[in-house]
Design a protein around this motif. Structure first.
Motif, short mmCIF file in Angstrom:
data_model
loop_
_atom_site.label_atom_id
_atom_site.label_comp_id
_atom_site.label_asym_id
_atom_site.label_seq_id
_atom_site.Cartn_x
_atom_site.Cartn_y
_atom_site.Cartn_z
N LEU A 13 -29.67 -24.31 -1.18
CA LEU A 13 -30.29 -23.09 -1.70
C LEU A 13 -29.90 -21.87 -0.87
O LEU A 13 -29.68 -20.78 -1.40
N GLN A 14 -29.79 -22.04 0.44
CA GLN A 14 -29.37 -20.94 1.30
C GLN A 14 -27.93 -20.53 0.99
O GLN A 14 -27.60 -19.34 0.97
N ALA A 15 -27.06 -21.50 0.74
CA ALA A 15 -25.68 -21.20 0.39
C ALA A 15 -25.62 -20.44 -0.94
O ALA A 15 -24.90 -19.43 -1.07
N ALA A 18 -26.68 -16.93 -0.39
CA ALA A 18 -25.65 -16.15 0.30
C ALA A 18 -24.55 -15.73 -0.66
O ALA A 18 -24.08 -14.58 -0.62
N TYR A 19 -24.13 -16.63 -1.54
CA TYR A 19 -23.12 -16.28 -2.55
C TYR A 19 -23.64 -15.15 -3.44
O TYR A 19 -22.94 -14.18 -3.71
N PRO A 28 -23.04 -24.05 -9.63
CA PRO A 28 -23.54 -25.20 -8.88
C PRO A 28 -22.98 -26.49 -9.49
O PRO A 28 -22.95 -26.64 -10.71
N VAL A 29 -22.50 -27.36 -8.64
CA VAL A 29 -21.92 -28.62 -9.10
C VAL A 29 -22.66 -29.76 -8.44
O VAL A 29 -22.64 -29.90 -7.22
N ARG A 47 -11.57 -22.11 -1.65
CA ARG A 47 -11.83 -20.94 -2.50
C ARG A 47 -12.33 -19.77 -1.67
O ARG A 47 -11.92 -18.62 -1.89
N LEU A 48 -13.22 -20.01 -0.73
CA LEU A 48 -13.73 -18.93 0.11
C LEU A 48 -12.62 -18.32 0.96
O LEU A 48 -12.56 -17.10 1.15
#
Length: 58
Positions: A13-15, A18-19, A28-29, A47-48
């Motif tokens: 959830l934090q990631a 942040a996105y 989300p996968v 990708r980042l």
């Protein structure tokens, strides 16, 4: 399928947050096991890094 631990869920959830704050679109996968999680993590990192390279060129 193994359930995510509360710590893993919080990190996910934090990631996602942040996105969203950075304005980076994401999908989300869900993953079913550790192997899929590792593979998906590698892809996300690639990708980042690509996004970072493109941002540096502008």
């Amino acid at each position: 399928m193994n359930r995510a631990s509360p710590i893993e869920t919080r990190r996910s959830l934090q990631a996602a947050d942040a996105y969203a704050k950075a304005g980076i679109p994401f999908i989300p996968v869900p993953v079913l096991n550790a192997k899929q999680k590792a593979e998906t993590g590698v892809l996300a990192t690639q990708r980042l890094e690509q996004i970072e390279r493109e941002a540096e060129q502008t």
